[in-house]
Design a protein around this motif. Structure first.
Motif, short mmCIF file in Angstrom:
data_model
loop_
_atom_site.label_atom_id
_atom_site.label_comp_id
_atom_site.label_asym_id
_atom_site.label_seq_id
_atom_site.Cartn_x
_atom_site.Cartn_y
_atom_site.Cartn_z
N ALA A 1 1.34 -38.11 -12.61
CA ALA A 1 2.16 -39.05 -13.62
C ALA A 1 3.29 -38.21 -14.18
N ILE A 2 3.08 -36.97 -14.71
CA ILE A 2 4.09 -35.99 -15.18
C ILE A 2 5.34 -36.07 -14.35
N ALA A 3 5.25 -35.75 -13.09
CA ALA A 3 6.12 -35.64 -12.18
C ALA A 3 6.97 -36.89 -12.07
N ARG A 4 6.48 -38.02 -12.03
CA ARG A 4 7.18 -39.57 -12.04
C ARG A 4 7.72 -39.40 -13.44
N GLN A 5 7.05 -39.15 -14.50
CA GLN A 5 7.95 -39.27 -15.90
C GLN A 5 9.12 -38.48 -15.96
N LEU A 6 8.88 -37.34 -15.34
CA LEU A 6 10.28 -36.56 -15.45
C LEU A 6 11.41 -37.26 -14.87
N LEU B 1 -1.70 -26.91 -10.39
CA LEU B 1 -0.45 -26.38 -10.30
C LEU B 1 0.30 -26.93 -8.73
N ARG B 2 -0.36 -26.83 -7.81
CA ARG B 2 0.05 -27.22 -6.45
C ARG B 2 0.20 -28.72 -6.43
N ALA B 3 -0.72 -29.31 -7.16
CA ALA B 3 -0.15 -30.58 -7.39
C ALA B 3 0.98 -31.18 -8.00
N LEU B 4 1.18 -30.72 -9.09
CA LEU B 4 2.44 -30.70 -9.70
C LEU B 4 3.64 -30.30 -9.06
N GLU B 5 3.63 -29.13 -8.17
CA GLU B 5 4.66 -28.78 -7.14
C GLU B 5 5.13 -29.60 -6.32
N LYS B 6 3.85 -30.18 -5.69
CA LYS B 6 4.07 -31.12 -4.38
C LYS B 6 4.60 -32.66 -5.09
N ALA B 7 4.36 -32.83 -6.01
CA ALA B 7 4.77 -34.19 -6.74
C ALA B 7 6.15 -34.15 -6.99
N LEU B 8 6.64 -32.93 -7.39
CA LEU B 8 8.12 -32.69 -7.69
C LEU B 8 9.00 -32.53 -6.44
N GLU B 9 8.34 -32.55 -5.34
CA GLU B 9 9.26 -32.25 -4.01
C GLU B 9 10.23 -33.41 -3.92
N LYS B 10 9.93 -34.51 -4.14
CA LYS B 10 10.61 -35.67 -4.03
C LYS B 10 11.72 -35.95 -4.98
N ASP B 11 11.73 -35.20 -6.12
CA ASP B 11 12.76 -35.14 -7.01
C ASP B 11 14.14 -34.60 -6.62
N HIS B 12 15.06 -35.20 -6.83
CA HIS B 12 16.47 -34.86 -6.65
C HIS B 12 16.70 -33.64 -7.41
N ALA B 13 16.48 -33.62 -8.61
CA ALA B 13 17.03 -32.56 -9.65
C ALA B 13 15.96 -31.19 -8.97
N LYS B 14 16.56 -30.16 -9.32
CA LYS B 14 15.83 -29.00 -9.07
C LYS B 14 14.99 -28.48 -10.28
N SER B 15 13.92 -28.05 -9.90
CA SER B 15 12.96 -27.68 -11.08
C SER B 15 12.24 -26.36 -10.52
N HIS B 16 11.60 -25.48 -11.38
CA HIS B 16 11.22 -24.37 -11.19
C HIS B 16 10.07 -24.17 -12.09
N ILE B 17 8.69 -23.94 -11.65
CA ILE B 17 7.43 -23.93 -12.54
C ILE B 17 6.76 -22.60 -12.24
N SER B 18 6.41 -22.37 -13.62
CA SER B 18 5.70 -21.11 -13.77
C SER B 18 4.21 -21.24 -13.51
N GLU B 19 3.43 -19.95 -13.68
CA GLU B 19 1.90 -20.15 -13.48
C GLU B 19 1.35 -20.72 -14.75
N VAL B 20 0.02 -21.13 -14.61
CA VAL B 20 -0.59 -21.67 -15.83
C VAL B 20 -0.81 -20.42 -16.73
N SER B 21 -0.61 -20.64 -17.99
CA SER B 21 -0.83 -19.32 -18.76
C SER B 21 -2.15 -19.37 -19.49
N ASN B 22 -2.83 -18.41 -20.22
CA ASN B 22 -4.10 -18.35 -20.84
C ASN B 22 -4.21 -19.44 -21.64
N LEU B 23 -3.31 -20.08 -22.10
CA LEU B 23 -3.57 -21.24 -23.05
C LEU B 23 -3.73 -22.47 -22.41
#
Length: 490
Positions: free
Chosen positions: A331-336, A362-384
């Motif tokens: 849902a987040i990838a679509r909303q972005l 994290l992999r699900a988010l990266e895969k969902a963003l693959e169809k996005d025309h805008a470039k994005s960069h995702i970091s790892e999940v933090s301790n929080l």
């Protein structure tokens, strides 16, 4: 995957909806009164050089001066740097001076209080190629992965490039599998256009626009329509003809997929696009499982909070959290994409203890963003449990295009309570009573505040009258909002 593009045209506005499998994924809006500036080329004049910021402000004829950073400036030594290995100028003062004319291109529209972002690395796109004024070689899109195809395209463009030309080309993703004739036609078109731009530069005055990018409907055909798009529907006869003319000249293979929509229902009602646009302006996004997202857009960044809501799961808490986060990632990838949110984005997934679950989300988010025309960069999940990411922003978000700050709360999203305003009025009366000798105080306030003063705060008003020895009159002003009031001396 079934993809369709809907284009709604009115005299004052053009809107484009990208629909995948019946679900709205992206919206583009261009208004006649203020078309986007990205891609436009101007003859600007440097109005201020800031060595401390290594940047300059350039007047290109807009309300606000545009911003040009040293990293976006093409200098004469750049070719020498590549060939001879010498160092380029380190300071912007070596490259620009106040009052100097400079040819610039907009790479970011004005956003909020910020002016447009500029570059002197001028580029002009066509369907399969991008002409780059600052290159002398041929580059290939990274999305073309087949090495044999990359080599074929590079050799083909190098062979067909105009002899002795002072510019280069980037081969776009859409060129994969395209024949020699199509690429040659694109090169010829871009070369003629660049020659025309150079001629206009010589004749234009400072602040003049040299080249304007295509209107939204035609840009959509050039930039968004690929093999996965089944059809493009347009509800304007005039725009349909214009798009077909462009397609006939540059993209004949798409002619059969371009349709003139003549249905009685508005074109954006076909897949509930209007309703989805309204939902995209709300803070809360409901998930099918019962969970939900809260999306807050600020000047500095966008935050996304994931909550389980009514979803209680069937097995255990960790599994419930994992499934909610997985659904939220999609849902987040679509909303972005839908809201066109860019810059820094912080996602607060529900805390997960299992490392494998974190990796899968994290992999699900990266895969969902693959169809996005805008470039994005995702970091790892933090301790929080936070995910920091960036998404390239070149135009204003959907919220900024369609909305303005609330005039009542000035965009804060909250207002003072009537009780708080009552106490502010009491303090103001005390302040005025000490400073002036008057017979009566008249309080003008909203209906809600006056009602509270007459009812719950009546004892406080009586005590204040006794303390200052002056009567206090109250008058309700329906046009005042809760926070507004005036204390009139009589």
């Amino acid at each position: 995957m079934s993809e369709e593009i809907l284009i709604n045209v009115t005299p004052s506005e053009t809107r484009v909806a990208v629909v995948e499998n019946g679900v709205l994924q992206e919206v583009y809006v261009e208004r006649a009164s203020r078309r986007g500036l990205v891609g436009n080329i101007y003859k600007g004049r440097v109005c201020r050089v800031l060595p401390g910021m290594q940047a300059a402000f350039v007047d290109i004829g807009l309300d606000r001066a545009a911003f040009l950073h040293v990293s976006d400036i093409q200098c004469e030594t750049e070719e020498a740097v590549r060939v001879e290995g010498c160092r380029p100028p380190e300071s912007i003062t070596d490259l620009l001076r106040e009052g100097q004319d400079v040819i610039v291109q907009v790479i970011k529209d004005p956003l909020g209080t910020k002016g447009a972002r500029l570059t002197t690395h001028v580029s002009i796109p066509s369907r399969y190629l991008v002409l780059m004024s600052n290159l002398r070689h041929v580059g290939i899109s990274q999305r073309i992965e087949d090495e044999a195809e990359r080599l074929r395209l590079k050799e083909l463009v190098q062979e067909r490039a105009p002899e002795g030309c002072e510019f280069g080309f980037i081969v776009r993703t859409a060129a994969e599998g395209v024949g020699e004739q199509e690429l040659t036609e694109d090169m010829t078109f871009l070369t003629k256009l660049w020659t025309l731009v150079r001629e206009r530069v010589a004749q234009a005055e400072s602040g003049a626009i040299i080249h304007e990018d295509l209107p939204l409907a035609v840009r959509t055909l050039r930039d968004l329509v690929g093999d996965e798009v089944e059809r493009v529907r347009i509800d304007s006869g005039e725009t349909h003809v214009r798009v077909q003319t462009f397609a006939r000249q540059f993209m004949p293979q798409l002619m059969e997929r371009i349709e003139y929509y003549t249905g009685e229902r508005p074109i954006f009602d076909l897949y509930g696009v209007e309703d989805e646009i309204q939902k995209a302006l709300e803070r809360k996004v409901q998930l099918k499982s019962g969970g939900y997202l809260i999306i807050d857009q600020t000047e500095a960044m966008t935050t996304v909070d994931v909550n389980t809501g009514a979803f209680v799961g069937h097995r255990n808490l960790e599994e419930t959290i994992f499934k909610t986060n997985l659904e939220a990632a999609q849902a987040i990838a679509r909303q972005l994409r839908l809201r066109n949110l860019g810059g820094i984005i912080i996602i607060d997934f529900i805390d997960m203890t299992d490392a494998e679950h974190k990796r899968q989300v994290l992999r699900a988010l990266e895969k969902a963003l693959e169809k996005d025309h805008a470039k994005s960069h995702i970091s790892e999940v933090s301790n929080l449990g936070l995910v920091e990411m960036t998404r390239k922003r070149t135009r204003e978000s959907l919220e900024h295009v369609l909305c303005s700050a609330c005039p009542t709360c000035n965009g804060r999203g909250f207002m003072k309570t009537a009780e708080t305003v009552c106490y502010e009025i009491f303090r103001e009366i005390m302040r005025q009573a000490r400073a002036f000798d008057v017979s009566t105080f008249l309080v003008l306030a909203s209906t809600e505040v006056v009602h509270r003063l007459v009812d719950e705060e009546s004892t406080s008003v009586a005590d204040l009258e006794s303390f200052i020895g002056k009567p206090i009159k109250l008058q309700a002003e329906p046009q005042y909002n809760t926070e507004q009031f005036d204390v009139v001396l009589m």
